[in-house]
Design an enzyme around this catalytic site. Structure first.
Site, short mmCIF file in Angstrom:
data_model
loop_
_atom_site.label_atom_id
_atom_site.label_comp_id
_atom_site.label_asym_id
_atom_site.label_seq_id
_atom_site.Cartn_x
_atom_site.Cartn_y
_atom_site.Cartn_z
N LYS A 173 38.69 54.04 43.10
CA LYS A 173 39.10 53.82 41.59
C LYS A 173 37.96 53.01 41.22
O LYS A 173 37.06 53.08 41.73
CB LYS A 173 39.82 52.91 42.25
CG LYS A 173 39.61 51.55 43.15
CD LYS A 173 40.19 50.15 42.85
CE LYS A 173 41.21 49.75 41.53
NZ LYS A 173 40.40 48.37 41.85
N ASP A 260 43.00 46.63 37.75
CA ASP A 260 42.89 46.51 38.93
C ASP A 260 43.32 46.56 39.79
O ASP A 260 42.88 47.45 41.02
CB ASP A 260 41.83 44.86 38.54
CG ASP A 260 40.48 45.21 40.22
OD1 ASP A 260 39.57 45.80 39.72
OD2 ASP A 260 40.85 43.79 40.47
N HIS A 265 46.91 49.05 43.72
CA HIS A 265 47.82 48.85 45.12
C HIS A 265 48.42 48.56 45.12
O HIS A 265 50.06 48.97 45.91
CB HIS A 265 46.60 48.08 44.95
CG HIS A 265 45.61 48.16 45.33
ND1 HIS A 265 44.62 49.32 45.31
CD2 HIS A 265 44.31 47.05 44.64
CE1 HIS A 265 43.19 49.12 45.29
NE2 HIS A 265 43.44 48.06 44.89
N LYS A 365 44.54 36.07 40.59
CA LYS A 365 42.89 36.10 40.56
C LYS A 365 43.23 34.74 41.15
O LYS A 365 44.04 34.31 39.95
CB LYS A 365 41.86 36.25 39.86
CG LYS A 365 41.71 38.23 40.23
CD LYS A 365 40.22 38.29 41.08
CE LYS A 365 40.04 39.64 40.53
NZ LYS A 365 39.80 40.43 42.22
C1 BG6 Z 1 39.76 45.94 44.52
C2 BG6 Z 1 40.06 44.63 43.78
O1 BG6 Z 1 40.66 47.50 44.09
O2 BG6 Z 1 40.75 45.41 45.32
C3 BG6 Z 1 39.38 43.51 43.65
O3 BG6 Z 1 39.05 46.37 42.24
C4 BG6 Z 1 40.22 43.15 44.70
O4 BG6 Z 1 39.39 43.37 42.32
C5 BG6 Z 1 40.00 43.40 45.48
O5 BG6 Z 1 39.40 41.95 45.03
C6 BG6 Z 1 41.25 43.44 47.04
O6 BG6 Z 1 41.10 43.94 48.09
P1 BG6 Z 1 41.47 43.57 49.12
O7 BG6 Z 1 41.65 44.97 50.77
O8 BG6 Z 1 40.66 42.14 49.71
O9 BG6 Z 1 42.97 42.99 48.84
#
Ligand code: BG6
Length: 517
Positions: A173, A260, A265, A365
């Site tokens: 991504k 992001d 997600h 965040k």
């Molecule tokens: C990434 C984002 O795809 O996922 C980040 O670009 C984020 O900003 C991260 O911190 C979070 O992933 P995980 O697995 O730590 O929840």
């Protein structure tokens, strides 16, 4: 029966045994990048510890930087030492390290690709057999296209295109930054590769708890009859992080929470939670259902007053007892930035199952804690028997699927407090991965790299899926762009987000759960 099913569906086989990946050369574009050292190399190492790499496995790092093989091998060793979930075992690691090589070259000139092809052929000669080439694109998105085009032009994309050793491409991504760019990227990909050769990554799909969603829903008969508008009051999806943007300020300025986290997600979590049962566990059946679900989501009207979307930026605050700067003061960030670090949405799904049930999603965040969860909140029983609020503290029954960090499932029930008087209170039933399975579960990237080598695309995003998701998100982004900072809310770092996001739920008679087990 189970035996036959297992053979038919690689998804069912999991990481438990070697799944017969053919001899593979993995070429990582962006070899000196952060993702390569934090996630990809440690994942490859851990696959090797579990004896899941194919016998003839070679790693080639591709990058613009000039580097000797020895320096690349040294850097990889450091990344395993620092980021692997298991300690480095030199004997196992040496098998990967000693054959790994580094290939330096630009991304948009044909010559290095020709040489890369020669290198892959020389590996085949050494081995005396064909190998599959797996091109893992882990670069900034600005060079996705030239890499794909050059893989095509140099003939690398078409190596054994329809055979067992067909080349594959894995794309990190962000997949586009709006509907138009995602379509454009899909068009470039499909000019060079068949869809069956393409693996678009969303690493959330590789998480154990996300895979478990299908099992929770469709391998238990007690939940599915309740999983609809008759019994569910609302669904809340939270993907909260306590970290700020750190050193990624300049990347994040181009992205924001919506691109992001939400477009990919959280949308994936939503699809798996709300989709209809697939006819089987094969990749296309599952992905068909996810696309159907995305298409049933009612488009949002981001311009409407008191709309269904909230965006916000974190201001200075306290996280873990430490003072942290606001987003606008972070390195690489414009002090007048109009980039959101938090987004919340209320979505309606216009289908038979979900009509009238709000789906709330939020991601940000610098929130109070790192927690990702899906909470399915059920309707309250009729208030006939336990209506005296003085004595009866009643909560809505809620099933909370904790994606991370404390993986598990919690069921919120109401219970009588022991004693001679009849009083009630909500109680929790917990299932924790940690206590049931121990704590050393595979990382998402282990599963995803293995699946791409084996050729199982279940946990990857199909082209039409990414476009369906962008179709929903793009009008919101366009409206935000038009209004700049106007309408941007603020929240204190270390809090649960802006007041406007609370109001989004209050207007519907709901409130955000205090996320966590
Ligand atoms: C990434 C984002 O795809 O996922 C980040 O670009 C984020 O900003 C991260 O911190 C979070 O992933 P995980 O697995 O730590 O929840």
């Amino acid at each position: 029966m189970l035996g036959t099913e297992t053979q038919r569906h690689p998804f069912l086989q999991g990481l438990s045994k070697h799944r017969g990946a053919p001899p593979t050369v993995i070429v990582i574009f962006g070899a000196s990048g952060d993702l390569t050292s934090r996630k990809l190399i440690p994942a490859i190492y851990n696959l090797s510890v579990d004896n899941l790499l194919p016998p003839d496995f070679h790693l080639i790092g591709y990058g613009r930087k000039q580097m000797e093989n020895a320096a690349f091998q040294e850097a990889m060793t450091e990344s395993v030492k620092t980021f692997s979930r298991r300690e480095l075992n030199d004997e196992i690691w040496a098998r990967i390290r000693d054959t790994a090589s580094y290939h330096s070259g630009g991304y948009d000139e044909p010559e290095p690709y020709r040489k890369l092809g020669e290198r892959i052929e020389s590996i085949e000669k050494e081995l005396g057999r064909e190998v599959q080439a797996l091109f893992y694109i882990s670069t900034p998105p600005s060079v996705f296209k030239p890499i794909l085009e050059n893989l095509g032009a140099s003939g690398l994309a078409r190596r054994h295109r329809h055979g067992a050793f067909a080349s594959k491409v894995v794309i990190e991504k962000p997949f586009g930054r709006d509907l138009e760019s995602a379509r454009d990227l899909n068009a470039v990909i499909t000019r060079q590769f068949d869809e069956t050769q393409v693996y678009r990554i969303d690493h959330y799909l590789g998480k154990e708890t996300v895979q478990d969603l299908l099992v929770r829903r469709f391998a238990n008969s007690i939940f599915e009859p309740l999983w609809n508008r008759r019994y569910v009051d609302c669904v809340q999806i939270t993907v909260a992080e306590d970290i700020g943007v750190g050193s990624r300020g300049s990347y994040y300025e181009q992205s924001g929470a919506m691109r992001d986290m939400i477009q990919n997600h959280t949308m994936q979590l939503l699809s798996l939670t709300a989709m209809e049962p697939p006819v089987s566990l094969d990749p296309e059946s599952i992905r068909d259902e996810k696309v159907k679900l995305l298409k049933a989501i009612q488009p949002l009207d981001p311009g409407a007053r008191q709309g269904d979307v909230v965006r916000a930026q974190y201001a200075e605050g306290l996280v873990g007892g430490k003072k942290v700067p606001g987003y606008a003061q972070e390195d690489g960030v414009d002090p007048d930035s109009a980039t959101e670090t938090y987004a919340a949405l209320r979505l309606s799904i216009n289908n038979w199952r979900w009509s009238g049930v709000p789906f709330y999603m939020r991601s940000g965040k610098r929130m109070a804690r790192r927690v990702s969860e899906i909470a399915v909140q059920f309707k309250r029983p009729p208030g006939i028997l336990f209506s005296d609020a003085e004595r009866f503290d009643l909560a809505s029954n809620t099933m909370v699927i904790q994606i991370q960090p404390d993986e598990g499932t919690t069921l919120l029930l109401n219970s009588k407090i022991p004693g001679l008087e009849t009083r009630t209170q909500p109680v929790k039933m917990h299932f924790r991965y940690r206590t049931t399975y121990g704590s050393n579960t595979p990382e998402a990237y282990e599963r995803l790299i293995l699946d791409s080598m084996v050729g199982d695309s279940t946990l990857f995003i199909r082209g039409d899926e990414t476009e369906s998701s962008w179709k929903l998100i793009t009008p919101i982004l366009e409206t935000w762009e038009k209004y700049g900072r106007q309408g941007m809310e603020s929240y204190v770092a270390g809090s649960w987000g802006p007041l406007a996001a609370e109001q989004l739920l209050w207007r519907q008679g709901h409130e955000w759960r205090r996320a966590g087990p």
